[in-house]
Write a protein that holds these residues in place. Structure first.
Motif, PDB file in Angstrom:
ATOM      1  N   LEU A  18      52.541  16.293   1.292  1.00  0.00           N
ATOM      2  CA  LEU A  18      51.470  16.809   2.142  1.00  0.00           C
ATOM      3  C   LEU A  18      50.153  16.284   1.698  1.00  0.00           C
ATOM      4  CD1 LEU A  18      52.657  20.491   2.807  1.00  0.00           C
ATOM      5  CD2 LEU A  18      52.950  18.496   4.197  1.00  0.00           C
ATOM      6  N   ARG A  19      49.306  16.290   2.631  1.00  0.00           N
ATOM      7  CA  ARG A  19      47.956  15.936   2.596  1.00  0.00           C
ATOM      8  C   ARG A  19      47.209  17.274   1.927  1.00  0.00           C
ATOM      9  NH1 ARG A  19      49.178  13.445   7.531  1.00  0.00           N
ATOM     10  NH2 ARG A  19      48.879  11.248   7.345  1.00  0.00           N
ATOM     11  N   ARG A  20      46.236  17.011   1.377  1.00  0.00           N
ATOM     12  CA  ARG A  20      45.336  18.261   0.840  1.00  0.00           C
ATOM     13  C   ARG A  20      45.076  19.169   1.940  1.00  0.00           C
ATOM     14  NH1 ARG A  20      39.193  18.464  -1.018  1.00  0.00           N
ATOM     15  NH2 ARG A  20      38.959  18.338   0.876  1.00  0.00           N
ATOM     16  N   SER A  21      44.597  18.904   3.156  1.00  0.00           N
ATOM     17  CA  SER A  21      44.255  19.748   4.261  1.00  0.00           C
ATOM     18  C   SER A  21      45.373  20.303   4.770  1.00  0.00           C
ATOM     19  CB  SER A  21      43.526  18.890   5.244  1.00  0.00           C
ATOM     20  OG  SER A  21      44.247  17.939   5.664  1.00  0.00           O
ATOM     21  N   GLU A  22      46.705  19.643   4.693  1.00  0.00           N
ATOM     22  CA  GLU A  22      47.907  20.403   5.231  1.00  0.00           C
ATOM     23  C   GLU A  22      48.527  21.327   4.264  1.00  0.00           C
ATOM     24  OE1 GLU A  22      49.253  16.024   7.540  1.00  0.00           O
ATOM     25  OE2 GLU A  22      50.101  16.503   5.531  1.00  0.00           O
ATOM     26  N   LEU A  23      48.254  21.049   2.954  1.00  0.00           N
ATOM     27  CA  LEU A  23      48.733  22.105   1.863  1.00  0.00           C
ATOM     28  C   LEU A  23      47.715  23.466   2.058  1.00  0.00           C
ATOM     29  CD1 LEU A  23      48.948  19.804  -1.274  1.00  0.00           C
ATOM     30  CD2 LEU A  23      51.011  21.288  -0.238  1.00  0.00           C
ATOM     31  N   PHE A  24      46.473  23.432   1.926  1.00  0.00           N
ATOM     32  CA  PHE A  24      45.888  24.577   2.239  1.00  0.00           C
ATOM     33  C   PHE A  24      45.923  25.141   3.545  1.00  0.00           C
ATOM     34  CE2 PHE A  24      44.356  22.536  -1.531  1.00  0.00           C
ATOM     35  CZ  PHE A  24      44.657  23.579  -2.762  1.00  0.00           C
ATOM     36  N   GLY A  25      46.329  24.366   4.416  1.00  0.00           N
ATOM     37  CA  GLY A  25      46.528  24.967   6.132  1.00  0.00           C
ATOM     38  C   GLY A  25      47.575  25.587   6.348  1.00  0.00           C
ATOM     39  N   LEU A  26      48.849  25.407   5.436  1.00  0.00           N
ATOM     40  CA  LEU A  26      50.101  25.946   5.319  1.00  0.00           C
ATOM     41  C   LEU A  26      50.019  27.568   5.445  1.00  0.00           C
ATOM     42  CD1 LEU A  26      53.010  24.991   5.820  1.00  0.00           C
ATOM     43  CD2 LEU A  26      53.244  25.168   3.145  1.00  0.00           C
ATOM     44  N   ARG A  28      56.857  23.391   8.708  1.00  0.00           N
ATOM     45  CA  ARG A  28      56.313  22.627  10.042  1.00  0.00           C
ATOM     46  C   ARG A  28      54.822  22.376   9.292  1.00  0.00           C
ATOM     47  NH1 ARG A  28      55.579  25.688  14.047  1.00  0.00           N
ATOM     48  NH2 ARG A  28      56.192  27.534  13.160  1.00  0.00           N
ATOM     49  N   VAL A  29      54.243  20.924   9.699  1.00  0.00           N
ATOM     50  CA  VAL A  29      52.931  20.844   9.632  1.00  0.00           C
ATOM     51  C   VAL A  29      51.994  20.958  10.791  1.00  0.00           C
ATOM     52  CG1 VAL A  29      51.185  19.015   8.547  1.00  0.00           C
ATOM     53  CG2 VAL A  29      53.738  19.194   7.658  1.00  0.00           C
ATOM     54  N   VAL A  30      51.260  21.893  11.101  1.00  0.00           N
ATOM     55  CA  VAL A  30      50.828  22.172  12.525  1.00  0.00           C
ATOM     56  C   VAL A  30      49.318  22.699  12.269  1.00  0.00           C
ATOM     57  CG1 VAL A  30      53.120  22.975  13.548  1.00  0.00           C
ATOM     58  CG2 VAL A  30      51.721  24.558  12.267  1.00  0.00           C
ATOM     59  N   ARG A  31      48.679  22.889  11.030  1.00  0.00           N
ATOM     60  CA  ARG A  31      47.665  23.453  10.751  1.00  0.00           C
ATOM     61  C   ARG A  31      47.069  22.517   9.440  1.00  0.00           C
ATOM     62  NH1 ARG A  31      50.297  28.012  11.038  1.00  0.00           N
ATOM     63  NH2 ARG A  31      50.191  29.344  12.832  1.00  0.00           N
ATOM     64  N   THR A  32      45.611  22.521   9.562  1.00  0.00           N
ATOM     65  CA  THR A  32      44.913  21.916   8.514  1.00  0.00           C
ATOM     66  C   THR A  32      43.857  23.066   8.145  1.00  0.00           C
ATOM     67  OG1 THR A  32      43.324  20.670   9.787  1.00  0.00           O
ATOM     68  CG2 THR A  32      45.209  19.627   8.913  1.00  0.00           C
ATOM     69  N   LEU A  33      43.255  23.023   6.827  1.00  0.00           N
ATOM     70  CA  LEU A  33      42.107  23.544   6.516  1.00  0.00           C
ATOM     71  C   LEU A  33      41.255  22.790   5.696  1.00  0.00           C
ATOM     72  CD1 LEU A  33      41.249  26.561   6.438  1.00  0.00           C
ATOM     73  CD2 LEU A  33      42.095  26.808   3.998  1.00  0.00           C
ATOM     74  N   GLN A  34      39.979  22.686   6.080  1.00  0.00           N
ATOM     75  CA  GLN A  34      39.132  21.540   5.579  1.00  0.00           C
ATOM     76  C   GLN A  34      37.766  22.431   5.375  1.00  0.00           C
ATOM     77  OE1 GLN A  34      39.520  17.536   6.581  1.00  0.00           O
ATOM     78  NE2 GLN A  34      40.033  18.502   8.376  1.00  0.00           N
ATOM     79  N   ILE A  74      33.946  21.800   5.934  1.00  0.00           N
ATOM     80  CA  ILE A  74      32.826  21.191   6.847  1.00  0.00           C
ATOM     81  C   ILE A  74      31.447  21.748   6.573  1.00  0.00           C
ATOM     82  CG2 ILE A  74      32.364  20.278   9.013  1.00  0.00           C
ATOM     83  CD1 ILE A  74      35.306  20.425   9.564  1.00  0.00           C
ATOM     84  N   THR A  75      30.706  20.704   6.143  1.00  0.00           N
ATOM     85  CA  THR A  75      29.270  21.139   5.916  1.00  0.00           C
ATOM     86  C   THR A  75      28.735  21.889   7.129  1.00  0.00           C
ATOM     87  OG1 THR A  75      28.927  19.296   4.735  1.00  0.00           O
ATOM     88  CG2 THR A  75      26.882  20.162   5.325  1.00  0.00           C
ATOM     89  N   GLY A  76      28.053  23.135   6.928  1.00  0.00           N
ATOM     90  CA  GLY A  76      27.476  23.848   8.152  1.00  0.00           C
ATOM     91  C   GLY A  76      28.408  24.630   8.641  1.00  0.00           C
ATOM     92  N   TYR A  77      29.739  24.394   8.471  1.00  0.00           N
ATOM     93  CA  TYR A  77      30.603  25.324   9.348  1.00  0.00           C
ATOM     94  C   TYR A  77      31.600  26.283   8.165  1.00  0.00           C
ATOM     95  CZ  TYR A  77      29.524  22.593  13.279  1.00  0.00           C
ATOM     96  OH  TYR A  77      28.918  22.085  14.458  1.00  0.00           O
ATOM     97  N   GLY A  78      31.526  25.931   6.877  1.00  0.00           N
ATOM     98  CA  GLY A  78      32.330  26.350   5.952  1.00  0.00           C
ATOM     99  C   GLY A  78      34.049  25.897   6.019  1.00  0.00           C
ATOM    100  N   LEU A  79      34.960  26.804   5.745  1.00  0.00           N
ATOM    101  CA  LEU A  79      36.362  26.595   5.684  1.00  0.00           C
ATOM    102  C   LEU A  79      36.713  26.558   7.250  1.00  0.00           C
ATOM    103  CD1 LEU A  79      37.792  28.408   2.855  1.00  0.00           C
ATOM    104  CD2 LEU A  79      37.104  26.046   2.955  1.00  0.00           C
ATOM    105  N   VAL A  80      37.037  25.559   7.610  1.00  0.00           N
ATOM    106  CA  VAL A  80      37.609  25.421   9.201  1.00  0.00           C
ATOM    107  C   VAL A  80      38.979  25.053   9.150  1.00  0.00           C
ATOM    108  CG1 VAL A  80      37.246  23.979  11.224  1.00  0.00           C
ATOM    109  CG2 VAL A  80      35.309  24.507   9.779  1.00  0.00           C
ATOM    110  N   GLU A  81      39.816  25.745  10.175  1.00  0.00           N
ATOM    111  CA  GLU A  81      41.372  25.525  10.481  1.00  0.00           C
ATOM    112  C   GLU A  81      41.327  24.637  11.430  1.00  0.00           C
ATOM    113  OE1 GLU A  81      44.690  28.415  12.246  1.00  0.00           O
ATOM    114  OE2 GLU A  81      44.032  29.006  10.289  1.00  0.00           O
ATOM    115  N   GLY A  82      42.096  23.690  11.474  1.00  0.00           N
ATOM    116  CA  GLY A  82      42.338  22.669  12.496  1.00  0.00           C
ATOM    117  C   GLY A  82      43.637  22.257  12.753  1.00  0.00           C
TER     118      GLY A  82
END
Length: 323
Positions: free
Chosen positions: A159-167, A180-186, A188-196
């Motif tokens: 899994l990609r990093r964003s996929e691991l922490f969005g699990l 199932r890989v259905v979310r990401t967590l990253q 983002i400058t100015g927004y903090g942690l963003v689920e996508g």
């Protein structure tokens, strides 16, 4: 002649009224209309950085309709001469080509001058990989690390990093041995942690879990339940698989910064956190998993991407090609 050209352009539907809008003004308008509704926050962040650092200072004051291919090509040359790599130049080219393509669609200009430019070719370097002994050494060294389960699952699933922490647990089926890989967590400058969501259809996928991975996730779930009891009303039920002790999501950037220090302390070959994804691919190819299966498991856009990165690891490929 000018009148004939104008009449011909009108007849062909290619006539564009003269406008004083500068390249920077258009890029700002493009970001505020197209980009915000058609790209992810992470992509928008990258676009803004490229416009702010390179396109704005070099081309921003030029009228959009006067922008010429030679100016863009000169920018590429200047970036290269200043020591910037091909990846940075290609990023500028990509943003310009995308934005100017929309300028043509919107009737602001008649042609995309970025199409007439030639950015440098990116030479793909051989990915840094760990062999099996390195992987085992690392897992042994990280046995007591707070994020040991994150590292281990990254190696087991790719899994990609964003996929691991969005699990989240609702995407994990321990009885059915899948996730199932259905979310990401990253961050983002100015927004903090963003689920996508994963960027592409191929990235949204179902991954089969090995017995080791299932056992690992059972352990993570058990430890999380203990933390929930310990924190009581202070526990935040965010639903994420990997959380802080109080249930809040983990900042992926923090783990990425910690990982190289752990690697260096153990005297292992240099590797970034993303390299654990490559470790999974290495193990799969050594086990002779078919490239197409590996491509689908990793969520690559095509099997060509997988082959481009990992072809040198496929046992016997060179020997078979020589027959």
């Amino acid at each position: 002649q000018a009148l004939r050209d104008r009449l011909t352009a009108i007849d062909n539907g290619n006539h564009v009224e003269r406008d004083k809008e500068t390249a920077f003004e258009f890029m700002t308008r493009w970001m505020g209309t197209y980009a915000v509704t058609n790209t992810t926050l992470k992509t928008q962040q990258g676009y803004r950085a490229v416009i702010r650092r390179y396109i704005g200072p070099a081309l921003g004051n030029t009228r959009l309709q006067n922008l010429a291919a030679r100016q863009i090509q000169s920018l590429y040359s200047e970036m290269t001469e200043s020591g910037l790599g091909a990846t940075s130049v290609v990023s500028v080219h990509h943003v310009l080509k995308e934005a100017l393509g929309h300028a043509v669609k919107w009737g602001a200009i008649t042609r995309n001058v970025a199409d007439a430019t030639s950015p440098p070719r990116i030479e793909r370097k051989t990915m840094e990989m760990w062999d099996i002994s390195d992987i085992h050494r690392f897992l042994d060294a990280a046995a007591n690390d707070r994020f040991n389960a994150v590292y281990h699952l990254a190696i087991l699933t790719g899994l990609r990093r964003s996929e691991l922490f969005g699990l989240k647990w609702d995407a994990v089926d321990l009885a059915g041995c899948t996730l199932r890989v259905v979310r990401t967590l990253q961050r983002i400058t100015g927004y903090g942690l963003v689920e996508g969501q994963p960027k592409t259809k191929r990235s949204r996928r179902v991954i089969s879990l090995t017995p080791v991975a299932v056992e690992l996730l059972h352990g993570v779930r058990g430890a999380q339940m203990e933390h929930q009891i310990e924190y009581g009303d202070l526990w935040q039920n965010t639903g994420y698989v990997f959380t802080q002790l109080n249930g809040q999501p983990v900042d992926p950037d923090m783990v990425s910064k910690k990982f190289p220090k752990l690697v260096k302390a153990q005297g292992l070959p240099h590797l970034t956190f993303h390299g654990l994804r490559h470790a999974n691919a290495t193990l799969a190819l050594i086990a002779r998993v078919k490239p197409k299966v590996l491509s689908e498991r990793l969520g690559h856009s095509s099997i060509a991407v997988t082959m481009d990165i990992y072809a040198h690891l496929i046992p016997g490929m060179e020997e078979e090609a020589a027959l």
